[in-house]
Design a protein around this motif. Structure first.
Motif, PDB file in Angstrom:
ATOM      1  N   CYS A  93       0.868  -1.179   0.000  1.00 44.20           N
ATOM      2  CA  CYS A  93       0.000   0.000   0.000  1.00 44.20           C
ATOM      3  C   CYS A  93       0.906   1.230   0.000  1.00 44.20           C
ATOM      4  O   CYS A  93       1.892   1.281   0.733  1.00 44.20           O
ATOM      5  N   LEU A  94       0.542   2.189  -0.849  1.00 49.38           N
ATOM      6  CA  LEU A  94       1.351   3.385  -1.018  1.00 49.38           C
ATOM      7  C   LEU A  94       0.451   4.618  -1.008  1.00 49.38           C
ATOM      8  O   LEU A  94      -0.736   4.514  -1.311  1.00 49.38           O
ATOM      9  N   ALA A  95       1.029   5.774  -0.676  1.00 52.67           N
ATOM     10  CA  ALA A  95       0.265   7.021  -0.626  1.00 52.67           C
ATOM     11  C   ALA A  95       1.017   8.128  -1.352  1.00 52.67           C
ATOM     12  O   ALA A  95       2.246   8.110  -1.452  1.00 52.67           O
ATOM     13  N   LEU A  96       0.244   9.083  -1.840  1.00 55.16           N
ATOM     14  CA  LEU A  96       0.768  10.244  -2.553  1.00 55.16           C
ATOM     15  C   LEU A  96      -0.315  11.308  -2.546  1.00 55.16           C
ATOM     16  O   LEU A  96      -1.503  10.987  -2.493  1.00 55.16           O
ATOM     17  N   ASP A  97       0.068  12.562  -2.617  1.00 53.10           N
ATOM     18  CA  ASP A  97      -0.912  13.648  -2.704  1.00 53.10           C
ATOM     19  C   ASP A  97      -0.971  14.193  -4.123  1.00 53.10           C
ATOM     20  O   ASP A  97       0.021  14.155  -4.861  1.00 53.10           O
ATOM     21  N   LEU A  98      -2.128  14.720  -4.461  1.00 55.07           N
ATOM     22  CA  LEU A  98      -2.282  15.520  -5.663  1.00 55.07           C
ATOM     23  C   LEU A  98      -2.195  16.981  -5.244  1.00 55.07           C
ATOM     24  O   LEU A  98      -2.376  17.307  -4.062  1.00 55.07           O
ATOM     25  N   GLN A  99      -1.944  17.847  -6.193  1.00 57.58           N
ATOM     26  CA  GLN A  99      -2.032  19.271  -5.895  1.00 57.58           C
ATOM     27  C   GLN A  99      -3.462  19.544  -5.427  1.00 57.58           C
ATOM     28  O   GLN A  99      -4.409  18.958  -5.934  1.00 57.58           O
TER      29      GLN A  99
END
Length: 111
Positions: free
Chosen positions: A5-11
């Motif tokens: 499981c991985l996470a990242l943000d969008l602008q």
């Protein structure tokens, strides 16, 4: 099969978030093929606010290092990553140059 499981943000911009969602409704077949060739059998991406959460299930030969090498040698993946990267924002605790951050599992009802 192993799961990550991985996470990242969008602008944090509704138009950018909509554009990202729209692009993921039309992922080019060459990108899907590169994902499968890397050993990823299942990939789901979820969104809440501007935070993305990705679950991947991989075969026994999968490694993040091998996938990175494959991606570096695929012009189509590089173009896709450049397009998506312009919409993304690294998490505050990500290492320099790191996009998707591997999450730590802290609970599992199945264990």
């Amino acid at each position: 099969m192993k799961r990550y499981c991985l996470a990242l943000d969008l602008q944090d911009d509704p138009e950018i978030i909509d554009r990202y969602k729209s692009r993921h409704q039309q992922v080019p077949p060459v990108i899907e093929e590169s994902i499968r060739k890397a050993g990823i059998q299942v990939m789901d991406i979820y969104l809440t606010g501007n935070r993305l959460f990705m679950i991947i299930e991989v075969d026994e030969d999968f490694s993040f290092e091998r996938k990175a090498r494959m991606d570096a040698n695929n012009i189509h993946v590089q173009e896709w990553e450049e397009q998506m990267g312009s919409l993304q924002r690294s998490l505050p605790w990500a290492a320099p140059g790191e996009k998707w951050v591997l999450m730590e599992r802290i609970f599992s009802l199945g264990d």
